[in-house]
Design a protein around this motif. Structure first.
Motif, PDB file in Angstrom:
ATOM      1  N   ASP A 139       0.973  -1.261   0.084  1.00  0.00           N
ATOM      2  CA  ASP A 139       0.000  -0.184  -0.013  1.00  0.00           C
ATOM      3  C   ASP A 139       0.881   1.390  -0.092  1.00  0.00           C
ATOM      4  O   ASP A 139       0.186   2.371  -0.174  1.00  0.00           O
ATOM      5  N   ASP A 140       2.208   1.294   0.503  1.00  0.00           N
ATOM      6  CA  ASP A 140       2.868   2.586   0.792  1.00  0.00           C
ATOM      7  C   ASP A 140       4.216   2.112   0.884  1.00  0.00           C
ATOM      8  O   ASP A 140       4.652   1.112   1.008  1.00  0.00           O
ATOM      9  N   GLY A 141       4.971   3.210   1.200  1.00  0.00           N
ATOM     10  CA  GLY A 141       6.435   2.865   1.510  1.00  0.00           C
ATOM     11  C   GLY A 141       6.729   2.010   2.548  1.00  0.00           C
ATOM     12  O   GLY A 141       7.441   1.204   2.520  1.00  0.00           O
ATOM     13  N   SER A 142       6.104   2.331   3.852  1.00  0.00           N
ATOM     14  CA  SER A 142       6.182   1.679   4.947  1.00  0.00           C
ATOM     15  C   SER A 142       5.920   0.237   4.692  1.00  0.00           C
ATOM     16  O   SER A 142       6.755  -0.854   5.202  1.00  0.00           O
ATOM     17  N   THR A 176       5.765   1.977  10.251  1.00  0.00           N
ATOM     18  CA  THR A 176       5.339   0.746  10.676  1.00  0.00           C
ATOM     19  C   THR A 176       6.308   0.230  11.829  1.00  0.00           C
ATOM     20  O   THR A 176       7.494   0.797  11.698  1.00  0.00           O
ATOM     21  N   PHE A 177       6.338  -0.769  12.546  1.00  0.00           N
ATOM     22  CA  PHE A 177       7.107  -1.081  13.606  1.00  0.00           C
ATOM     23  C   PHE A 177       8.409  -1.779  12.986  1.00  0.00           C
ATOM     24  O   PHE A 177       9.498  -1.443  13.396  1.00  0.00           O
ATOM     25  N   GLY A 178       8.490  -2.565  11.853  1.00  0.00           N
ATOM     26  CA  GLY A 178       9.628  -3.016  11.518  1.00  0.00           C
ATOM     27  C   GLY A 178      10.380  -1.911  10.788  1.00  0.00           C
ATOM     28  O   GLY A 178      11.612  -1.715  10.940  1.00  0.00           O
ATOM     29  N   ALA A 179       9.626  -1.087   9.955  1.00  0.00           N
ATOM     30  CA  ALA A 179      10.447   0.175   9.349  1.00  0.00           C
ATOM     31  C   ALA A 179      11.016   1.195  10.506  1.00  0.00           C
ATOM     32  O   ALA A 179      11.914   1.581  10.287  1.00  0.00           O
ATOM     33  N   MET A 180      10.215   1.146  11.547  1.00  0.00           N
ATOM     34  CA  MET A 180      10.931   2.282  12.740  1.00  0.00           C
ATOM     35  C   MET A 180      12.075   1.519  13.297  1.00  0.00           C
ATOM     36  O   MET A 180      13.062   2.288  13.598  1.00  0.00           O
ATOM     37  N   SER A 181      11.964   0.098  13.402  1.00  0.00           N
ATOM     38  CA  SER A 181      13.098  -0.545  14.168  1.00  0.00           C
ATOM     39  C   SER A 181      14.350  -0.358  13.281  1.00  0.00           C
ATOM     40  O   SER A 181      15.642  -0.306  13.738  1.00  0.00           O
ATOM     41  N   THR A 182      14.223  -0.262  12.102  1.00  0.00           N
ATOM     42  CA  THR A 182      15.295  -0.181  11.316  1.00  0.00           C
ATOM     43  C   THR A 182      15.707   1.033  10.814  1.00  0.00           C
ATOM     44  O   THR A 182      16.711   1.580  10.079  1.00  0.00           O
ATOM     45  N   ALA A 183      15.199   2.081  11.414  1.00  0.00           N
ATOM     46  CA  ALA A 183      15.468   3.437  11.126  1.00  0.00           C
ATOM     47  C   ALA A 183      15.937   4.269  12.591  1.00  0.00           C
ATOM     48  O   ALA A 183      16.187   3.626  13.440  1.00  0.00           O
TER      49      ALA A 183
END
Ligand code: PMP
Length: 422
Positions: free
Chosen positions: A107-110, A145-152
């Motif tokens: 749906d989107d980048g995240s 989202t959580f995975g994306a935030m974790s890797t940021a």
């Protein structure tokens, strides 16, 4: 329409509920311009959060959407397929590196990043190998989202969630000065043999402040990663579709990533869509008659036919000679402007990659939280230019249809701003 409904009931993204700027009501857009409800024209110098690569209300994309909406607006994508998705897959594979094989829609980048991370972890799991560690680059942004935030990058934006984010190994953004130490750090991490994936924004870290690094440095890291079979994930959500001067930022590299995350410009900014593309190597771990090794992931609107039709129309425009010429023209104009202002005393650093020009201003605090932001944003808006700085970094990321005169308006306003800092 009652603006009080907006003020009292709409929760805008990245916006404090108190003390923020007023929201400007836009009634229409055309090309690089947005038009407010009281007929003020605002030049969109950031392609509305980096999505409108062909400008606003592009007629070709609008027509494609209209045609598709009358034919098939949506169909469940498990057990069914459709021409717009097949066409889009062919289009994407025709410009992606040759190792890319299978396209997963979201749906989107995240969500394109979530899918990439899950694919990488399951790639190992399906082979009976438990590799869980992920390497990312300091200053990265991969979504909310959580995975994306974790890797940021860990910062004020995701602080409330720190206890819930999974551990990730961060390396410094490679520079000329630190490269040897980054390289040995990276080498030591992958030598442990438990690293599943390396995720990066190739050549430009977008939300982290348009921080740029060289293809040579990234190639060097990719060579090491590939030697250790680490799955390499290119988050091209911002850099994809011509932004850095080539179709993909990874086209500047010698070594090709295993997985691509795409979104933003894919539909020309008309409709939300995320795409994760996996190489033949990744796909192979899922090509089995063991049902439990299926990739059990999907979203209701997966490969929405209208979004696919918009993406196909956007693809035709992107690959046209006119658009490619525009990309070159913008890149050349940016370079000339950069040379003109680079010696200004207020500028700490000026950098460019293709159609992205970033001007980092000297500031006590060099981050998104820099107070300079509070001066920069209204300064340009008062001059009818939408430039949303990242802290002390002013950047231009225009739609490719922007004219030379329109670009000049932005450059002049930037010079005016720099003059206020003398
Ligand atoms: N990855 C990168 C590199 C991005 O720049 C962004 C958005 N700025 C995302 C992922 C997340 O995309 P979205 O906002 O569409 O979820």
């Amino acid at each position: 329409m009652n603006n009080l409904t907006d003020i009292n009931h709409i929760w805008h993204p990245f916006t404090p509920l108190l003390g923020g700027f007023d929201h400007i009501k836009i009634k229409e857009g055309k090309g690089a311009w947005l038009v407010t409800e009281d007929d003020r024209k605002i030049l969109d110098a950031v392609s509305s959060w980096w999505v409108n690569i062909h400008g606003h209300a592009n007629e070709k994309i609008a027509r494609a959407i209209y045609k598709q909406a009358q034919k098939l607006e949506q169909v469940i994508f498990a057990g069914f397929t459709h021409d717009p998705a097949i066409k889009l897959t062919e289009n994407l594979l025709s410009i992606l590196p040759k190792n890319q094989k299978r396209v997963f829609f979201s749906d989107d980048g995240s969500t394109s990043v979530e899918v990439a991370l899950k694919l990488a972890i399951q790639y190992w799991h399906n082979q009976g190998i438990e590799k869980k560690r992920i390497i990312a680059i300091e200053g990265a942004y991969h979504g909310d989202t959580f995975g994306a935030m974790s890797t940021a990058d860990r910062g004020a934006f995701n602080k409330p969630f720190w206890p819930l984010l999974f551990d990730v190994e961060f390396i410094e953004l490679p520079t000329h000065e630190n490269f040897e130490s980054v390289r040995s750090h990276f080498q030591a991490l992958v030598a442990e043999d438990d690293v599943a994936a390396f995720i990066f924004e190739p050549l430009v870290q977008g939300a982290g402040g348009m921080r740029m690094y060289s293809p040579e440095a990234l190639d060097n890291l990719l060579e090491i990663a590939i030697d250790h079979k680490v799955v390499c994930i290119a988050d091209e959500v911002m850099t994809g579709f011509g932004r850095t001067g080539k179709y993909f930022s990874s086209d500047h590299l010698h070594y090709k990533p295993d997985i691509f995350c795409l979104s933003k410009g894919i539909t020309g900014g008309f409709l939300p869509m995320g795409v994760t593309v996996a190489s033949e190597r990744i796909e192979a771990a899922f090509k089995t008659d063991d049902f439990t090794k299926t990739f059990f992931h999907g979203h209701s609107y997966t490969a929405n036919p209208i979004a696919c039709a918009a993406a196909n129309a956007s693809f035709e425009i992107l690959t046209s000679e006119e658009c490619q010429e525009n990309i070159k023209r913008i890149s050349t104009a940016h370079s000339a402007f950069a040379s003109k202002i680079e010696a200004h005393t207020a500028i700490d650093n000026i950098r460019q990659q293709g159609t992205i020009l970033a001007i980092e201003l000297k500031s006590d605090e060099s981050s998104y939280m820099s107070d300079l932001r509070k001066r920069i944003y209204p300064f340009f808006l008062e001059r009818n230019i939408l430039l949303r700085p990242l802290g002390n970094v002013i950047y231009i990321l225009p739609p490719y249809v922007i004219s030379a005169d329109e670009l000049d308006l932005i450059y002049q306003a930037i010079e005016e701003f720099l003059a206020t800092m003398d």
